[in-house]
Design an enzyme around this catalytic site. Sequence first.
Site, PDB file in Angstrom:
ATOM      1  CG  ASP A 141      49.918  43.992  38.942  1.00 23.66           C
ATOM      2  OD1 ASP A 141      51.060  44.323  39.311  1.00 23.66           O
ATOM      3  OD2 ASP A 141      49.263  43.093  39.502  1.00 23.66           O
ATOM      4  CE  LYS A 194      51.443  42.729  42.220  1.00 17.97           C
ATOM      5  NZ  LYS A 194      50.495  41.725  41.697  1.00 17.97           N
ATOM      6  CB  CYS A 206      46.858  43.820  42.148  1.00 13.35           C
ATOM      7  SG  CYS A 206      47.145  42.049  41.877  1.00 13.35           S
TER       8      CYS A 206
HETATM    9  C1  VGL Z   1      45.663  40.452  39.533  1.00 20.06           C
HETATM   10  C2  VGL Z   1      44.395  38.549  39.593  1.00 20.06           C
HETATM   11  C3  VGL Z   1      45.517  37.767  39.490  1.00 20.06           C
HETATM   12  C4  VGL Z   1      45.697  41.957  39.553  1.00 20.06           C
HETATM   13  C5  VGL Z   1      46.810  39.686  39.446  1.00 20.06           C
HETATM   14  O1  VGL Z   1      46.700  42.537  39.084  1.00 20.06           O
HETATM   15  O2  VGL Z   1      44.708  42.563  40.035  1.00 20.06           O
HETATM   16  N1  VGL Z   1      44.462  39.875  39.622  1.00 20.06           N
HETATM   17  N2  VGL Z   1      46.718  38.352  39.415  1.00 20.06           N
END
Ligand code: VGL
Length: 201
Positions: A12, A110, A155
């Site tokens: 991410d 995702k 994540c």
């Molecule tokens: C994430 C919160 C919501 C992350 C993704 O990538 O850690 N955290 N969505």
Amino acid sequence: MRPANEALIVIDVQNDFCPGGALAVEGGDEIVAPINALLPEFQVRVLTQDWHPAGHSSFASTHPGQDPFSVIEMPYGPQVLWPDHCIQGSDGAAFHKNLNTDAADLVIRKGFRPGIDSYSAFFENDHETPTGLEGYLRARGVDTVTLVGLATDYCVNYSAVDAAGCGFKVRVITSLCRAIDMDGSLDAARDGMKNAGVTLA
Ligand code: VGL
Ligand code: ZN
């Protein structure tokens, strides 16, 4: 070059998790250059991309009266409500512009099901709906994974614990991760990863 049984999974590294983004992680952009330098060391390279439809159930704005960072009970358990982030096709959902996405073999998205969040690169937050990544890695003969990216306590943490649960040998390079660190979430994540047998490097 690392052996063919090892994968690098970059979690991410998207604009919304970098400074200026909707769910900015402090220093999130600092890890981009060192991750670019690490990618060529691996023969199996995966990027993950948080990829939510507008009105996603993990957004506080979807739940009238709820503030961002509050917690609600979902059918699959407690769920933190986030600011709207990583909406499919938006600039916020795009990878950081300097991340060497050309080096990736696979981009796994995702969080695209409206009613369920997915922190982990392996399973959604019900801990049973697979993303397909486990099968991909096994099919390529991977038994060892190295994780870097955002955010350490969400994540990356969920991905690392699930990878260990799938039987992979797991290492997290913490210097190439940055955390949201809300209400002790980073300490809890470190403990959880260690208890799952994850090596924190
Ligand atoms: C994430 C919160 C919501 C992350 C993704 O990538 O850690 N955290 N969505
Ligand atoms: Zn998300």
